[in-house]
Design an enzyme around this catalytic site. Sequence first.
Site, PDB file in Angstrom:
ATOM      1  N   ASP A   1      -5.569  -5.731  -5.783  1.00  0.00           N
ATOM      2  CA  ASP A   1      -4.529  -6.736  -5.561  1.00  0.00           C
ATOM      3  C   ASP A   1      -5.193  -8.102  -5.429  1.00  0.00           C
ATOM      4  O   ASP A   1      -6.373  -8.195  -5.083  1.00  0.00           O
ATOM      5  CB  ASP A   1      -3.734  -6.417  -4.289  1.00  0.00           C
ATOM      6  CG  ASP A   1      -2.366  -7.088  -4.284  1.00  0.00           C
ATOM      7  OD1 ASP A   1      -1.374  -6.390  -4.564  1.00  0.00           O
ATOM      8  OD2 ASP A   1      -2.290  -8.301  -4.021  1.00  0.00           O
TER       9      ASP A   1
ATOM     10  N   TRP B   1       2.426   2.856  -2.399  1.00  0.00           N
ATOM     11  CA  TRP B   1       2.131   3.736  -3.547  1.00  0.00           C
ATOM     12  C   TRP B   1       0.759   4.393  -3.372  1.00  0.00           C
ATOM     13  O   TRP B   1       0.571   5.551  -3.719  1.00  0.00           O
ATOM     14  CB  TRP B   1       2.200   2.949  -4.855  1.00  0.00           C
ATOM     15  CG  TRP B   1       3.599   2.774  -5.368  1.00  0.00           C
ATOM     16  CD1 TRP B   1       4.750   2.693  -4.624  1.00  0.00           C
ATOM     17  CD2 TRP B   1       4.011   2.661  -6.736  1.00  0.00           C
ATOM     18  NE1 TRP B   1       5.840   2.530  -5.445  1.00  0.00           N
ATOM     19  CE2 TRP B   1       5.416   2.507  -6.741  1.00  0.00           C
ATOM     20  CE3 TRP B   1       3.322   2.661  -7.940  1.00  0.00           C
ATOM     21  CZ2 TRP B   1       6.146   2.364  -7.921  1.00  0.00           C
ATOM     22  CZ3 TRP B   1       4.046   2.516  -9.125  1.00  0.00           C
ATOM     23  CH2 TRP B   1       5.451   2.370  -9.102  1.00  0.00           C
TER      24      TRP B   1
ATOM     25  N   GLY C   1       0.761  -1.240   0.000  1.00  0.00           N
ATOM     26  CA  GLY C   1       0.000   0.000   0.000  1.00  0.00           C
ATOM     27  C   GLY C   1       0.790   1.289   0.000  1.00  0.00           C
ATOM     28  O   GLY C   1       0.203   2.370   0.054  1.00  0.00           O
TER      29      GLY C   1
ATOM     30  N   ASP D   1       3.611  -1.430  -9.518  1.00  0.00           N
ATOM     31  CA  ASP D   1       4.926  -1.811  -9.003  1.00  0.00           C
ATOM     32  C   ASP D   1       5.000  -3.326  -8.865  1.00  0.00           C
ATOM     33  O   ASP D   1       5.740  -3.855  -8.052  1.00  0.00           O
ATOM     34  CB  ASP D   1       5.167  -1.130  -7.646  1.00  0.00           C
ATOM     35  CG  ASP D   1       6.633  -1.167  -7.214  1.00  0.00           C
ATOM     36  OD1 ASP D   1       7.514  -1.146  -8.102  1.00  0.00           O
ATOM     37  OD2 ASP D   1       6.906  -1.226  -6.000  1.00  0.00           O
TER      38      ASP D   1
ATOM     39  N   ASP E   1      -8.420  -9.648  -9.472  1.00  0.00           N
ATOM     40  CA  ASP E   1      -7.434  -9.991 -10.499  1.00  0.00           C
ATOM     41  C   ASP E   1      -7.677  -9.053 -11.676  1.00  0.00           C
ATOM     42  O   ASP E   1      -8.707  -9.151 -12.351  1.00  0.00           O
ATOM     43  CB  ASP E   1      -7.611 -11.443 -10.917  1.00  0.00           C
ATOM     44  CG  ASP E   1      -6.596 -11.883 -11.966  1.00  0.00           C
ATOM     45  OD1 ASP E   1      -5.841 -11.020 -12.484  1.00  0.00           O
ATOM     46  OD2 ASP E   1      -6.553 -13.085 -12.289  1.00  0.00           O
TER      47      ASP E   1
ATOM     48  N   LYS F   1       6.841  -0.906 -13.321  1.00  0.00           N
ATOM     49  CA  LYS F   1       8.180  -1.455 -13.136  1.00  0.00           C
ATOM     50  C   LYS F   1       8.516  -2.434 -14.252  1.00  0.00           C
ATOM     51  O   LYS F   1       7.684  -3.242 -14.664  1.00  0.00           O
ATOM     52  CB  LYS F   1       8.269  -2.172 -11.788  1.00  0.00           C
ATOM     53  CG  LYS F   1       9.599  -2.878 -11.551  1.00  0.00           C
ATOM     54  CD  LYS F   1       9.856  -3.125 -10.090  1.00  0.00           C
ATOM     55  CE  LYS F   1       8.844  -4.014  -9.446  1.00  0.00           C
ATOM     56  NZ  LYS F   1       9.121  -4.181  -7.996  1.00  0.00           N
TER      57      LYS F   1
END
Length: 240
Positions: free
Chosen positions: A112, A86, A84, A152, A128, A192
């Site tokens: 998530d 971000w 959490g 990320d 999902d 990322k």
Amino acid sequence: MAKKPTDKTSGRGQRELRVRVRTAKGRKLSSTLWLERQLNDPYVQRARREGYRSRAAYKIIELDDKYRFLVPGARVVDLGCAPGGWCQVAVERVNALGKKSGKKVGRVVGVDLQEVEPIPGAELHQLDFMADGADDQVKDWLGGKADVVMSDMAAASSGHKATDHLRIMALCEAAAYFAFDVLDEGGTFVAKVLAGGAESELLALLKRAFIKVVNVKPPASRADSSEKYVVATGFRGLHE
């Protein structure tokens, strides 16, 4: 006149104190080295002081300081948001709690696969993002299209560098296609990536959909890590 004591933990040319961790019985050396690195990491220590859930919060802080996409009033989606950090930064910067008087109030939705502890100002959902209808569900939670989609996420490590690279790039590409479905015109995608070759295909894909695409390594990203972040701004739709 008494001599002023010397602070041996700070100052140029002076030795900094490091925490050394002994390998406990039954614990692997790699685990001991990881723990020692965590205890001596200035970003980990700073995150504890400032109330962020992870050192990764400083990566998005540094990226946003440079590219300015988390603006007051923005609607943000954080993919793979656990733990959490971000989301915490996004809540502050888009003014999701309305604390900045006279500024627009933004929205932050985090998704998530696992349940995430509540964060004031953020809507957190167990979802999902690759499931059918996930894009429509997220837009419904946001009350419209997103201004920012950020990720990320990293696939579970296999220990094989080439395999891990391909896995994270596949995950990043899936996040990019999700962004194409939910981003408003002019929106931003941040994710990322891992250096290793396959990222060039992702960059080519993003350059067809965004006005500007950069690949950057923020200072908070560890020097020995191959991770970088792609920041794509000015969403204009995917042009074949």
